[in-house]
Write a protein that holds these residues in place. Sequence first.
Motif, PDB file in Angstrom:
ATOM      1  N   GLY A   1     -11.445  -5.687   3.137  1.00  0.00           N
ATOM      2  CA  GLY A   1     -11.546  -4.254   2.654  1.00  0.00           C
ATOM      3  C   GLY A   1     -10.509  -3.826   2.176  1.00  0.00           C
ATOM      4  O   GLY A   1     -10.491  -3.076   1.200  1.00  0.00           O
ATOM      5  N   ARG A   2      -9.397  -3.850   2.975  1.00  0.00           N
ATOM      6  CA  ARG A   2      -7.948  -2.983   2.477  1.00  0.00           C
ATOM      7  C   ARG A   2      -7.674  -3.576   1.209  1.00  0.00           C
ATOM      8  O   ARG A   2      -7.129  -2.814   0.292  1.00  0.00           O
ATOM      9  CB  ARG A   2      -6.988  -3.433   3.557  1.00  0.00           C
ATOM     10  N   ILE A   3      -7.674  -5.093   0.728  1.00  0.00           N
ATOM     11  CA  ILE A   3      -7.286  -5.501  -0.359  1.00  0.00           C
ATOM     12  C   ILE A   3      -8.240  -5.061  -1.444  1.00  0.00           C
ATOM     13  O   ILE A   3      -7.774  -4.600  -2.472  1.00  0.00           O
ATOM     14  CB  ILE A   3      -7.394  -7.074  -0.096  1.00  0.00           C
TER      15      ILE A   3
ATOM     16  N   SER B   1     -10.490 -15.123   6.260  1.00  0.00           N
ATOM     17  CA  SER B   1     -12.027 -15.515   6.665  1.00  0.00           C
ATOM     18  C   SER B   1     -12.794 -14.154   6.462  1.00  0.00           C
ATOM     19  O   SER B   1     -12.538 -13.268   6.780  1.00  0.00           O
ATOM     20  CB  SER B   1     -11.778 -15.726   8.111  1.00  0.00           C
ATOM     21  N   LYS B   2     -13.912 -14.383   5.731  1.00  0.00           N
ATOM     22  CA  LYS B   2     -14.672 -13.444   5.398  1.00  0.00           C
ATOM     23  C   LYS B   2     -15.548 -12.873   6.566  1.00  0.00           C
ATOM     24  O   LYS B   2     -16.067 -11.576   6.617  1.00  0.00           O
ATOM     25  CB  LYS B   2     -15.638 -13.871   4.297  1.00  0.00           C
ATOM     26  N   ALA B   3     -15.566 -13.871   7.632  1.00  0.00           N
ATOM     27  CA  ALA B   3     -16.357 -13.211   8.875  1.00  0.00           C
ATOM     28  C   ALA B   3     -15.420 -12.420   9.606  1.00  0.00           C
ATOM     29  O   ALA B   3     -15.952 -11.707  10.608  1.00  0.00           O
ATOM     30  CB  ALA B   3     -17.086 -14.652   9.509  1.00  0.00           C
ATOM     31  N   ASN B   4     -13.992 -13.088   9.987  1.00  0.00           N
ATOM     32  CA  ASN B   4     -13.235 -12.576  10.896  1.00  0.00           C
ATOM     33  C   ASN B   4     -12.120 -11.564  10.470  1.00  0.00           C
ATOM     34  O   ASN B   4     -11.659 -10.847  11.275  1.00  0.00           O
ATOM     35  CB  ASN B   4     -12.363 -13.829  11.546  1.00  0.00           C
ATOM     36  N   ASP B   5     -11.822 -11.698   9.130  1.00  0.00           N
ATOM     37  CA  ASP B   5     -11.071 -10.814   8.544  1.00  0.00           C
ATOM     38  C   ASP B   5     -11.585  -9.769   7.729  1.00  0.00           C
ATOM     39  O   ASP B   5     -10.923  -9.427   6.525  1.00  0.00           O
ATOM     40  CB  ASP B   5      -9.834 -11.480   7.974  1.00  0.00           C
ATOM     41  N   VAL B   6     -12.680  -9.052   8.023  1.00  0.00           N
ATOM     42  CA  VAL B   6     -13.390  -8.159   6.989  1.00  0.00           C
ATOM     43  C   VAL B   6     -12.499  -7.015   6.975  1.00  0.00           C
ATOM     44  O   VAL B   6     -12.561  -6.293   5.608  1.00  0.00           O
ATOM     45  CB  VAL B   6     -14.855  -7.867   7.984  1.00  0.00           C
TER      46      VAL B   6
ATOM     47  N   GLU C   1       0.954  -1.208   0.175  1.00  0.00           N
ATOM     48  CA  GLU C   1      -0.064  -0.127  -0.074  1.00  0.00           C
ATOM     49  C   GLU C   1       0.885   1.095   0.004  1.00  0.00           C
ATOM     50  O   GLU C   1       0.508   2.282  -0.688  1.00  0.00           O
ATOM     51  CB  GLU C   1      -0.794   0.053   1.300  1.00  0.00           C
ATOM     52  N   SER C   2       1.960   1.271   0.718  1.00  0.00           N
ATOM     53  CA  SER C   2       3.027   2.120   0.787  1.00  0.00           C
ATOM     54  C   SER C   2       3.307   2.601  -0.623  1.00  0.00           C
ATOM     55  O   SER C   2       3.824   3.761  -0.792  1.00  0.00           O
ATOM     56  CB  SER C   2       3.936   2.116   1.835  1.00  0.00           C
TER      57      SER C   2
ATOM     58  N   LEU D   1      -7.132  -2.871  -4.752  1.00  0.00           N
ATOM     59  CA  LEU D   1      -7.521  -3.028  -6.007  1.00  0.00           C
ATOM     60  C   LEU D   1      -8.243  -1.919  -6.871  1.00  0.00           C
ATOM     61  O   LEU D   1      -8.031  -1.657  -7.928  1.00  0.00           O
ATOM     62  CB  LEU D   1      -8.204  -4.532  -6.313  1.00  0.00           C
ATOM     63  N   ALA D   2      -9.284  -1.475  -6.231  1.00  0.00           N
ATOM     64  CA  ALA D   2     -10.068  -0.395  -6.790  1.00  0.00           C
ATOM     65  C   ALA D   2      -9.051   0.907  -7.160  1.00  0.00           C
ATOM     66  O   ALA D   2      -9.527   1.474  -8.242  1.00  0.00           O
ATOM     67  CB  ALA D   2     -11.246  -0.014  -5.883  1.00  0.00           C
ATOM     68  N   HIS D   3      -8.027   1.070  -6.430  1.00  0.00           N
ATOM     69  CA  HIS D   3      -7.399   2.380  -6.526  1.00  0.00           C
ATOM     70  C   HIS D   3      -6.165   1.921  -7.677  1.00  0.00           C
ATOM     71  O   HIS D   3      -5.711   2.768  -8.387  1.00  0.00           O
ATOM     72  CB  HIS D   3      -6.664   2.722  -5.509  1.00  0.00           C
ATOM     73  N   PHE D   4      -5.742   0.815  -7.370  1.00  0.00           N
ATOM     74  CA  PHE D   4      -4.578   0.396  -8.272  1.00  0.00           C
ATOM     75  C   PHE D   4      -4.765   0.119  -9.799  1.00  0.00           C
ATOM     76  O   PHE D   4      -4.261   0.335 -10.690  1.00  0.00           O
ATOM     77  CB  PHE D   4      -4.021  -1.092  -8.070  1.00  0.00           C
TER      78      PHE D   4
END
Length: 587
Positions: A166-168, A157-162, A126-127, A172-175
């Motif tokens: 979201g960061r990923i 995990s879609k439940a525990n690592d929300v 990200e940096s 991708l949306a910015h990259f």
Amino acid sequence: MEVFRRAILQTGPPQSFALQTVQEVIKPQKQTKLAQDENQLLENILRTLLQELVSSSVQSGEQIMQYGQSIDDGETTQGHIPRLLDIVLYLCEREHVEGGMIFQLLEDLTEMSTMRNCKDIFGYIESKQDILGKQELFARGKLVMLRTCNQLLRRLSKANDVVFCGRILMFLAHFFPLSERSAVNIKGVFNTSNETKYEKDPPDGISIDFNFYKTFWSLQEHFCNPASLTLASAKWQKFTSSLMIVLNTFEAQPLSDEEGDANNLEEEAANFSIKYLTSSKLMGLELKDPSFRRHILVQCLILFDYLKAPGKNEKDFPSESMKEEIKSCEERVKKLLEMTPPKGKDFLRKIDHIIEREKNWVWWKRDGCPPFEKQPLEKKTLWKWADQNPNALTDPQRVRTPSIMEYWKPLAEDMDSSAGIEAEYHHKNSRVYCWKGLRFSARQDLDGFSRFTDHGIEGVVPLELLPLDVRSKYQAKPNDKSKRAKKDESKGVAAQAEENQIATPASEVDGEGIRADLEASAAQMDTDATATGNISQGGTPTPDEHQKQSSDTDVGQEAGQLEADAEVEAGMIDGETDAEVDLDAVG
């Protein structure tokens, strides 16, 4: 490899030693750019070195991105792996080595790391997003970066690592550019594997209606695959009957403002979960939760929006009877959202805005995802177009001043109470709109422009545009017009008197000074009248007498004018400044 180990330990920016290190290891044919086989050799060396560094960090028990980090004189130096990545990134950016090499190293690093270390690795990615997104690097490594991010998402995990997911997705949306087709679900395939599991048999000691519980959670089967509702009428009937039961329950048990305040949605957002618990024991509490109700109702709106415009084929469109049912259900859902505290109306307005914008994306996908980026026109093309269209800038259809009636029409609609336009959306709140309108009125409608002083910007609107009940408020009465005319005339007479008077000190401008001037002028008139009588008795006057007579006549007229002006001035000084001054004395 040992040469790169020594390079990692060097201080200073990579540009001071990175290229010399590569030349020392590879000894390339060209001094500044490696050939294909040389690039492959260098990549193998770097991947092997990276693997050894990761292995050493695991054996030492340190985190990967902090391995080899030291503190000298209060300054923290980089770890070995971030330092190696910086060197390779500099070489790729300067095109000394193949641009996709840095992406390959990042992919290897994430595959060799645990999820805890992957968070630090992704923080490094990200940096360096701006550098990695440059065209010379992006074209070489976009597919590798996409594969790396997708592999991370599969491991999370879609439940525990929300948050990490979201960061990923945000990266991708910015990259990737907005028109990148790899990020678009072109076929409109739904994630039918997202199954909501709930209890099928009633447990012992349940305190709620278990039939309602099953009906409520069965809606999720239709929400995860809306396309199936248009294929079979039986499914649509089952969905509408289940939805009616849920909406009736929501309407029968409205939430109060106290219950809305008790559930602080802002604090809840910090612990938001992607899935709700489906235990039958929690059903009663969930029905009293405003965020839970909103979640279900918003799902309904998204489903209805899809059904109204599902796809390209006409057979996929709903029937007329289905459209009527959708419209009826949609109105009920919006009413319930508006009634759900806190700030139900504001929440509904935002949801409507989001769904309206979603239509733009639907049409964009149907048109084949055309690129948003437009290539700039070359100067030659621009000048050629200018030569072919010499009157483009002076075209009357392009450069046109609107009429008064046309310009003030939006504000007139705002003033109509039957239109129901809220005050915050009125055009009078726009300073630019008001300023332009006053300029137009000053040029084209002086009568309307004069009403600005008494009534503000709304008084400038032409009366013909206003409803009858509003028009009477701004329409001037006949008495007001006559008073205004008298007042303007009195001001004009007073101004003329001031011009004719000889400049006097401010202390003499009072009632007594004016009366003294009147007495002096009257005595002068008597003297002139006596001289005139003597001339008329003696016969024909001589030329000198004739000149004197004419000058005396002018003095008499001026004195009469001064007397009338003085009366008006005295009345104004005594406080009679309104339009009731008797103007007969002026004549």
